[in-house]
Design a protein around this motif. Structure first.
Motif, short mmCIF file in Angstrom:
data_model
loop_
_atom_site.label_atom_id
_atom_site.label_comp_id
_atom_site.label_asym_id
_atom_site.label_seq_id
_atom_site.Cartn_x
_atom_site.Cartn_y
_atom_site.Cartn_z
N ASP A 1 0.84 -1.63 0.31
CA ASP A 1 -0.18 0.27 -0.03
C ASP A 1 1.18 1.13 -0.08
O ASP A 1 0.64 2.42 1.02
N ARG A 2 2.46 1.91 -0.92
CA ARG A 2 3.14 1.75 -0.22
C ARG A 2 3.83 2.69 0.76
O ARG A 2 4.26 3.49 0.48
N ARG A 3 3.03 2.11 1.87
CA ARG A 3 3.64 2.48 2.92
C ARG A 3 5.89 2.59 3.06
O ARG A 3 6.32 3.48 3.59
N GLN A 4 6.14 1.75 2.19
CA GLN A 4 7.30 0.96 1.91
C GLN A 4 7.69 1.34 0.89
O GLN A 4 6.93 0.30 -0.03
N PRO A 5 8.14 2.19 -0.32
CA PRO A 5 9.07 1.68 -1.46
C PRO A 5 9.67 0.11 -1.37
O PRO A 5 10.21 0.13 -0.21
N LEU A 6 10.38 -0.30 -2.24
CA LEU A 6 10.72 -1.45 -2.85
C LEU A 6 12.43 -0.99 -2.83
O LEU A 6 12.42 0.21 -3.24
N ARG A 7 13.27 -2.46 -2.42
CA ARG A 7 14.43 -1.69 -2.34
C ARG A 7 15.09 -1.86 -3.68
O ARG A 7 14.60 -3.02 -4.30
N PRO A 8 16.13 -1.05 -3.84
CA PRO A 8 17.13 -1.89 -5.11
C PRO A 8 17.63 -3.03 -4.52
O PRO A 8 17.96 -3.36 -3.99
N ALA A 9 18.28 -3.45 -5.47
CA ALA A 9 18.92 -4.98 -5.88
C ALA A 9 19.56 -4.99 -6.84
O ALA A 9 19.20 -4.01 -7.93
N THR A 10 20.55 -5.50 -6.59
CA THR A 10 20.71 -6.18 -7.95
C THR A 10 20.54 -8.23 -7.99
O THR A 10 20.30 -8.70 -7.34
N MET A 11 19.62 -7.86 -9.83
CA MET A 11 19.55 -9.14 -10.09
C MET A 11 19.89 -9.46 -10.81
O MET A 11 20.61 -9.47 -12.41
N SER A 12 19.10 -10.83 -11.10
CA SER A 12 19.47 -11.56 -12.68
C SER A 12 17.95 -12.26 -13.65
O SER A 12 17.49 -12.39 -12.88
N SER A 13 17.86 -12.01 -14.67
CA SER A 13 17.10 -11.75 -15.33
C SER A 13 16.28 -13.22 -16.33
O SER A 13 16.99 -13.94 -16.29
N PRO A 14 15.59 -14.40 -15.32
CA PRO A 14 15.59 -15.59 -15.38
C PRO A 14 14.81 -15.98 -16.88
O PRO A 14 14.83 -16.95 -17.50
N ASP A 15 14.12 -15.56 -17.21
CA ASP A 15 13.08 -15.43 -18.23
C ASP A 15 12.78 -14.59 -18.52
O ASP A 15 12.49 -13.31 -18.71
N ILE A 16 12.07 -14.25 -20.30
CA ILE A 16 11.47 -12.60 -20.59
C ILE A 16 10.50 -12.16 -19.43
O ILE A 16 10.55 -10.93 -19.47
N ARG A 17 9.61 -12.81 -19.01
CA ARG A 17 8.33 -11.71 -19.24
C ARG A 17 8.85 -11.61 -17.42
O ARG A 17 8.63 -10.48 -16.72
N ALA A 18 9.27 -12.32 -16.40
CA ALA A 18 9.98 -12.14 -15.38
C ALA A 18 11.42 -11.49 -14.83
O ALA A 18 11.34 -10.36 -14.72
N GLY A 19 12.14 -11.01 -16.01
CA GLY A 19 13.02 -10.32 -16.33
C GLY A 19 12.22 -8.84 -17.22
O GLY A 19 13.10 -7.82 -16.02
N VAL A 20 11.49 -8.90 -16.90
CA VAL A 20 10.78 -7.32 -17.80
C VAL A 20 9.79 -6.97 -16.54
O VAL A 20 9.97 -5.67 -15.65
N SER A 21 9.45 -7.78 -15.02
CA SER A 21 9.02 -7.53 -14.19
C SER A 21 10.12 -7.46 -12.69
O SER A 21 9.79 -6.60 -12.46
N LEU A 22 10.86 -7.92 -13.36
CA LEU A 22 11.81 -7.36 -12.59
C LEU A 22 12.22 -6.01 -12.78
O LEU A 22 12.51 -5.10 -11.76
#
Length: 436
Positions: free
Chosen positions: A374-395
């Motif tokens: 509910d926007r009480r806190q934003p997501l934190r930045p991170a270092t990630m790897s894209s596992p597939d097309i759709r998950a990559g765009v979601s990240l």
């Protein structure tokens, strides 16, 4: 390998237009093998998977004329069938899952079709049985050695029309069988056929080439075989997955975005599902305007129980957007159960969202419960790897909403399905750069 560096937490604004539909493009490109006459296709997305398939067609001997990054003419009047036995074909075919759809056209026109076990997203089991069961019912004989991950079918003479009940409503399987059946002798009836807009577009294109396909848009197709097909001109639909991705991006970042030329009449359940997340959409002709949302609240069922969003064959909700819905829900008010029925590995990227501060319970490989922040806190930045097309765009969408600098590796996965995504997002005000 390339990576994206994203400076998130900024509101975006502007108009963006979806690319041509990736899944449709892969089907209609394979259909050019069904005729010796020229076929022109417009609104092709300029993405890795499509360009790989065009390169494979050229290696097969198809004449390829490029008018622009999105418009090509193809003429398959000198196909080199012997190329199917080459190491180069094994390498190129294995790099692209969509390459399996060349088998049906090659089988029905040239009497043989081979394919190495195709690649693509690692999102769970994606079997090919439906394709080859359909070919065998049309009279083909199985060839090759599955132990070597090389599959093939051959026919002695023309395929024969028949009735078949598919074991699953596979989109690529349905497309492959349709293309094999259009030149078969007699009538083919396909029950439990996939009926996604991509399949409807393929059928309309084939009919414009002289095929006789009835029942378009339903799960019961009747195909009256013809002797030969002619050339045509075809235009791909806007990509519904991009449309849904941009809706989710606008909502989670609190941005005001207009999606122009969205192909609204072909979106099915997509607007309804995002409205269930509390996202207000204004549809003006073929444009979708997403106003800035300070908050959005997930709906419940009539009895007050938690909302469940699941995938299903068309006209159900497409599985390709469940990852986007899940990410979007992380900043909503309320909770939702995401049920990914078709692929058992597609939700495994949620651990990366949990590291970013999202409240998600992975119930099992197919289900995840999202408790919105509910926007009480934003997501934190991170270092990630894209596992597939759709998950990559979601990240990528999650990183754009996170307050800080995130890095996404293995973005070649994203490039497979989204054309020039960083340039298009920068036009909305996103701060994103490609490194490497």
């Amino acid at each position: 390998m390339s990576q994206f560096k994203i400076y998130g937490g900024k509101k975006l604004q502007g108009t963006i237009e979806p690319q041509g539909a990736k899944n449709e493009a892969l089907q209609v490109l394979c259909a050019v093998l069904l005729t010796s006459e020229p076929v022109t296709i417009h609104n092709l997305p300029d993405i890795v998977d499509v360009n790989r398939l065009i390169d494979l067609l050229a290696s097969l001997g198809v004449k390829v004329t490029r008018h622009s990054p999105h418009s090509y003419t193809f003429q398959a009047d000198a196909v080199d069938i012997d190329y199917l036995y080459s190491d180069d074909f094994r390498r190129k075919g294995a790099a692209l899952r969509g390459s399996v759809m060349i088998v049906g056209p090659l089988l029905t026109r040239f009497g043989k079709g081979y394919i190495p076990k195709p690649g693509g997203d690692k999102i769970g089991r994606r079997r090919l049985d439906t394709h080859f069961d359909g070919f065998l019912k049309l009279g083909a004989t199985l060839r090759g050695n599955p132990g070597e991950n090389f599959y093939g079918v051959e026919s002695n003479g023309r395929l024969r029309g028949t009735y078949m009940l598919l074991d699953e409503a596979s989109v690529t399987g349905t497309a492959n069988i349709i293309m094999a059946a259009v030149l078969a002798e007699g009538t083919t009836t396909i029950y439990h056929a996939a009926c996604e807009p991509y399949i409807q577009q393929l059928c309309r294109m084939l009919n414009s080439m002289g095929a006789r396909i009835e029942g378009i848009g339903s799960n019961l197709l009747t195909i009256h075989g013809v002797e030969a097909l002619q050339g045509t001109t075809h235009t791909c639909l806007p990509d519904m997955i991009e449309v849904g991705s941009f809706i989710g991006l606008a909502a989670i970042t609190g941005s005001e975005i207009t999606i122009a030329n969205a192909g609204v009449e072909h979106l099915g359940q997509i607007p309804t599902v995002f409205r269930r997340l509390g996202i207000q959409l204004q549809i003006n002709g073929d444009d979708i305007h997403v106003p800035a949302h300070e908050q959005y609240e997930i709906d419940t069922f009539m009895d007050g129980s938690i909302m469940t969003i699941s995938d299903a064959p068309w006209p159900g909700f497409t599985p390709d957007l469940l990852s986007i819905v899940l990410v979007t829900a992380t900043q909503a008010r309320g909770s939702v159960l995401i049920h990914q029925k078709m692929f058992e590995s597609r939700l495994f990227f949620v651990d990366k969202l949990i590291d970013m501060g999202a409240q998600i319970i992975l119930c099992d490989p197919h289900r995840a419960t999202v408790i919105g922040l509910d926007r009480r806190q934003p997501l934190r930045p991170a270092t990630m790897s894209s596992p597939d097309i759709r998950a990559g765009v979601s990240l990528l969408i999650a990183a754009l909403s996170a307050d800080g600098v995130s890095t996404i590796h293995n973005i070649e996965q994203i490039d497979r399905g989204y054309q020039n995504i960083e340039h298009r997002l920068r036009q909305l005000g996103a701060e994103i750069e490609r490194i490497g």
